[in-house]
Scaffold this motif. Structure first.
Motif, short mmCIF file in Angstrom:
data_model
loop_
_atom_site.label_atom_id
_atom_site.label_comp_id
_atom_site.label_asym_id
_atom_site.label_seq_id
_atom_site.Cartn_x
_atom_site.Cartn_y
_atom_site.Cartn_z
N ALA A 14 8.68 9.95 30.87
CA ALA A 14 7.86 9.14 31.78
C ALA A 14 7.58 7.77 31.18
O ALA A 14 7.56 7.58 29.96
N VAL A 15 7.36 6.80 32.05
CA VAL A 15 7.03 5.43 31.65
C VAL A 15 5.78 4.98 32.41
O VAL A 15 5.40 5.57 33.42
N ALA A 16 5.13 3.94 31.88
CA ALA A 16 4.05 3.27 32.59
C ALA A 16 4.61 1.96 33.14
O ALA A 16 5.19 1.17 32.39
N VAL A 17 4.45 1.74 34.44
CA VAL A 17 5.09 0.61 35.10
C VAL A 17 4.04 -0.23 35.83
O VAL A 17 3.19 0.32 36.54
N LEU A 18 4.10 -1.55 35.63
CA LEU A 18 3.31 -2.47 36.44
C LEU A 18 4.25 -3.39 37.20
O LEU A 18 5.00 -4.17 36.60
N LEU A 19 4.22 -3.26 38.52
CA LEU A 19 4.98 -4.14 39.41
C LEU A 19 3.98 -5.14 39.97
O LEU A 19 3.22 -4.85 40.91
N ASP A 20 3.96 -6.32 39.40
CA ASP A 20 2.93 -7.31 39.68
C ASP A 20 3.40 -8.28 40.76
O ASP A 20 4.54 -8.75 40.74
N ASN A 21 2.50 -8.59 41.69
CA ASN A 21 2.76 -9.63 42.68
C ASN A 21 3.96 -9.28 43.57
O ASN A 21 4.89 -10.07 43.75
N ALA A 22 3.91 -8.08 44.13
CA ALA A 22 5.03 -7.59 44.93
C ALA A 22 5.09 -8.30 46.28
O ALA A 22 4.07 -8.62 46.88
N ALA A 23 6.33 -8.50 46.75
CA ALA A 23 6.53 -9.22 48.01
C ALA A 23 6.70 -8.29 49.20
O ALA A 23 6.25 -8.59 50.30
N CYS A 24 7.39 -7.13 48.99
CA CYS A 24 7.69 -6.26 50.12
C CYS A 24 7.99 -4.85 49.62
O CYS A 24 8.19 -4.61 48.43
N ASP A 25 8.04 -3.90 50.56
CA ASP A 25 8.30 -2.50 50.23
C ASP A 25 9.66 -2.31 49.57
O ASP A 25 9.79 -1.58 48.59
N GLU A 26 10.69 -2.97 50.13
CA GLU A 26 12.05 -2.77 49.62
C GLU A 26 12.16 -3.19 48.16
O GLU A 26 12.86 -2.56 47.36
N GLN A 27 11.48 -4.26 47.81
CA GLN A 27 11.51 -4.76 46.44
C GLN A 27 10.94 -3.71 45.48
O GLN A 27 11.49 -3.47 44.40
N VAL A 28 9.85 -3.07 45.89
CA VAL A 28 9.18 -2.07 45.04
C VAL A 28 9.97 -0.77 45.00
O VAL A 28 10.14 -0.15 43.94
N ARG A 29 10.46 -0.34 46.14
CA ARG A 29 11.08 0.98 46.25
C ARG A 29 12.24 1.14 45.26
O ARG A 29 12.42 2.22 44.67
N ALA A 30 13.01 0.09 45.06
CA ALA A 30 14.17 0.18 44.17
C ALA A 30 13.77 0.29 42.70
O ALA A 30 14.61 0.61 41.86
N LEU A 31 12.49 0.05 42.39
CA LEU A 31 12.06 -0.02 41.00
C LEU A 31 11.17 1.16 40.61
O LEU A 31 10.62 1.17 39.50
N LEU A 32 11.02 2.15 41.47
CA LEU A 32 10.14 3.27 41.17
C LEU A 32 10.82 4.27 40.26
O LEU A 32 11.93 4.74 40.55
N HIS A 38 -3.39 -0.13 29.98
CA HIS A 38 -3.64 -0.21 28.54
C HIS A 38 -4.63 0.87 28.08
O HIS A 38 -4.61 1.27 26.92
N GLN A 39 -5.50 1.34 28.97
CA GLN A 39 -6.44 2.39 28.62
C GLN A 39 -5.76 3.73 28.41
O GLN A 39 -6.27 4.59 27.69
N ARG A 40 -4.62 3.96 29.05
CA ARG A 40 -3.95 5.25 28.97
C ARG A 40 -3.01 5.29 27.77
O ARG A 40 -2.52 4.26 27.31
N ASP A 41 -2.74 6.47 27.25
CA ASP A 41 -1.75 6.63 26.19
C ASP A 41 -0.38 6.20 26.71
O ASP A 41 -0.02 6.49 27.86
N THR A 42 0.37 5.52 25.87
CA THR A 42 1.71 5.09 26.27
C THR A 42 2.60 6.30 26.48
O THR A 42 2.73 7.13 25.57
N PRO A 43 3.21 6.47 27.65
CA PRO A 43 4.11 7.62 27.87
C PRO A 43 5.31 7.58 26.92
O PRO A 43 5.60 6.54 26.31
N PRO A 44 6.05 8.68 26.81
CA PRO A 44 7.20 8.73 25.87
C PRO A 44 8.23 7.63 26.11
O PRO A 44 8.84 7.14 25.17
#
Length: 688
Positions: A146-164, A86-92
């Motif tokens: 570009a976007v700002a992304v919060l991946l909260d409460n991640a379970a594993c690497d594979e779950q995150v990797r697909a969402l980058l 929230h401190q950063r400017d929202t990306p396009p």
């Protein structure tokens, strides 16, 4: 040179150049899709200055890499991540958020569901069903935006990797444990620790407010050991007038400290609020979600009492406000539902827990049925039999209200289906799939669509034995037809045909004439998609004859459009145009503007391919307006494609190129349409 003349009417926004148009044509630009801002609200941070400075430097780098923040439960990883973004400017491209549910009672979130939701927020109306393809599309869309992304409460690497995402996007991930694969790929890691004593005292004072004045806050904060959620819960109890013991909790492992604090907050509740909190553990919802209306149905409280209990739990620190206007909240801790469910198991009987679960599912089914009926008034709806009919219902009477409810509560479907199926509630499983059809149709999330009917069809099959009769057999046939549609859409023509034939057999045995016509139409559409045009004409002609005998104008019109397409593919254009004219009249007469637009669009297509470009322009422009009003993005793209081909065939290649580019943007999520656009561009000599 292109010459356009319009004898009457107004052109607002983008225009289709199409020679001379006689009649009132109004072309509107659809409203631009808002930039997504999905990050939840956050509370002011206390201290964390060093953490914030270090992480801000990482995010503000020229080529930022993902940042992983880890820590024990309640330590504040999510609050810190939200504060940073929230401190950063929202990306396009905007802000994207997902609770990945590592500690959810129903299991972690599925990456394919998250990517589908994000792609729709970024303007892709029909996300690709394949996770790998969807992830690639997400990266393509974010390369230059570009976007700002919060991946909260991640379970594993594979779950995150697909969402980058790609490009210079800002990515923050929170988890309780280091994700070694993510770190090996270059992510930064920051382990968040407890607050120092001065900051712990400050947070406790801020939460307690006036109730903290004159108290020994250092002694009260000491048992919390610098864990922000434990401090917040203690402050909330102080503010509510409770006496707080100052005995240290030094013997508790840090991971157990928050559970201890949750137990204390729960113990301070009065009996009705405590029961309400335990009932939240039975809600079949994803992640940490809490739906106030569902909670009221489970606890059998009226809206006023429900609001009072929600307010009590929010003030006590057990819940957080997400969107109070929509009645949406969440547990303060990601595994808060586990805590509530554990209390329910210790306090309530198995019968009480089962009844609470059933009340939650009955509420969801009752509301989904009402929303479905409002959203699709033309459809035959199978009314469910509810064991616990909810006494307090939302007023869902218009298509807009129905679709809005389905959009808001659509993400509940998969979890509710899996819970109902796991507990042998076949009636709930089958009827939920039936009721959510309008949402599935619009979302086009094919993996979810397939998973839904792969659970619902067996459940409905069992119902024909446990609850035999015409109603259960009709429901099974309907679900088979729906599964046939998704199989056809995903290219499984054999499976689609098998399902439709099974549905047709049921309708024939039960002397259901409308059902027979409907499933013959379905067989015709499968044959048409599979390229068996002669067989498609046979099925569709018979379906049309039966619908005409029944006098069902809307169904007759829909079948005429499909039959006209089959006729056009075999060169019978005059017969196709005759059916399309009648279909348009029938569909407009019954108020089905979406399918009326399809009839007009195909009529324009056939006319253009017959050389009648001026007549075609009128129909294509009118269809385009109808599709804008219906938010039918894929059909808008197809109309622009067909108009571009008409313009190109008349030598207007610059106009054709512009229209093809606009069509490509609208059809970015449809490989078949993109292939047609590429073919048209190559034929017309247009460089896209």
């Amino acid at each position: 040179m292109i010459s356009n003349a319009i004898s009457s009417g107004t052109v607002v926004g983008a225009a289709v150049q199409a020679g001379t148009i006689n009649g009132g044509i109004t072309l509107y630009n659809p409203p631009s899709r808002p930039v997504p801002r999905q990050l939840p609200r956050h509370r002011a941070l206390v201290d964390r200055h060093d953490d914030t400075a270090r992480l801000a430097a990482l995010l503000d780098a020229e080529d930022p890499r993902p940042v992983l923040i880890t820590g024990p439960p309640g330590i504040g990883t999510t609050m810190l991540a939200l504060h940073l973004l929230h401190q950063r400017d929202t990306p396009p491209g905007g802000q994207l958020y997902a609770d990945l549910g590592a500690h959810s009672t129903t299991g972690p979130a599925r990456p394919e569901d998250v990517t589908a939701r994000w792609l729709r927020a970024l303007g892709i109306t029909t996300p690709p069903p394949d996770l790998e393809e969807a992830s690639a599309l997400l990266r393509s869309l974010t390369t230059d935006r570009a976007v700002a992304v919060l991946l909260d409460n991640a379970a594993c690497d594979e779950q995150v990797r697909a969402l980058l995402p790609a490009g210079r996007s800002l990515v923050v991930v929170t988890s309780r444990t280091p994700l070694t694969g993510l770190l090996a790929e270059g992510a930064h890691h920051h382990r968040l620790g407890a607050l120092p004593p001065e900051a712990a005292r400050e947070l406790l004072a801020a939460t307690a407010g006036q109730a903290g004045e004159g108290q020994d806050l250092d002694a009260l904060a000491a048992p919390c050991r610098g864990v922000p959620l434990a401090l917040t819960l203690t402050g909330a109890r102080l503010a509510a007038g409770h006496t707080i013991p100052t005995a240290p909790a030094a013997d508790l492992p840090l991971d157990d400290l928050v559970t201890h604090a949750l137990d204390q907050a729960y113990d301070a509740l009065d009996d009705p609020a405590a029961r309400f909190y335990r009932d939240l553990g039975t809600q079949p919802l994803p992640g940490a979600s809490v739906d106030a209306a569902m909670a009221g149905a489970v606890s059998r409280t009226d809206p006023a009492a429900t609001a009072e209990h929600i307010a009590t739990l929010t003030q006590s620190g057990l819940l957080l406000d997400v969107d109070a206007g929509e009645g949406l909240f969440r547990f303060a801790l990601s595994d808060g539902r586990l805590h509530a469910a554990a209390l329910a198991r210790r306090t309530d009987t198995a019968e009480q827990t089962d009844a609470g679960r059933r009340r939650a599912l009955d509420w969801l089914l009752a509301e989904a049925f009402a929303a479905s009926r409002a959203a699709h008034p033309f459809r035959h709806h199978a009314e469910p039999r509810l064991l616990y009919p909810p006494p307090h219902r939302a007023a869902l009477t218009t298509p807009e209200q129905g679709l809005a409810w389905l959009r808001t509560r659509g993400p509940y479907l998969r979890t509710a289906l899996e819970v109902a199926d796991a507990h042998g509630l076949d009636d709930i499983t089958a009827h939920l799939a039936h009721a959510y059809w309008p949402w599935l149709l619009r979302e086009r999330n094919y993996p979810l669509w397939t998973a839904t009917y792969d659970l619902a069809v067996p459940a409905a099959t069992r119902l024909t034995t446990t609850a035999p009769g015409p109603a259960s057999r009709w429901l099974l046939a309907d679900l088979l037809g729906a599964r046939s549609n998704v199989r056809r859409a995903t290219g499984d023509y054999s499976g689609a045909t098998d399902d439709r034939r099974a549905a047709l057999t049921i309708a024939t045995e039960d002397h259901d004439r409308e059902g027979q016509a409907q499933h013959l139409q379905g067989l015709g559409r499968v044959a048409l998609a599979a390229g068996e045009h002669g067989l498609a004409r046979v099925y569709l002609t018979e379906a049309l004859r039966r619908c005409a005998e029944l006098g069902t104008g809307r169904d007759t019109g829909v079948i005429r459009v499909a039959l006209a397409v089959a006729l056009h593919t075999t060169g019978a254009n005059d017969a196709a145009l005759a059916h399309l004219r009648l279909a348009h009249e029938e569909l407009r007469a019954c108020g089905d503007d979406l399918n009326a637009g399809r009839a007009l669009a195909w009529k324009g297509r056939v006319l253009a391919q017959s050389g009648e470009h001026r007549l075609a322009a009128h129909d294509l422009a009118s269809a385009h307006n109808l599709f804008i009003a219906q938010h039918a993005h894929a059909w808008q793209g197809r109309v622009l494609l067909w108009t571009a081909e008409s313009q190109g065939d008349q030598g207007h290649t610059d106009t054709a190129a512009d229209l093809l580019r606009r069509a490509r943007d609208l059809c970015a999520d449809s490989p078949a349409d993109l292939a047609d656009i590429a073919t048209a561009a190559k034929r017309l000599g247009v460089d896209l």
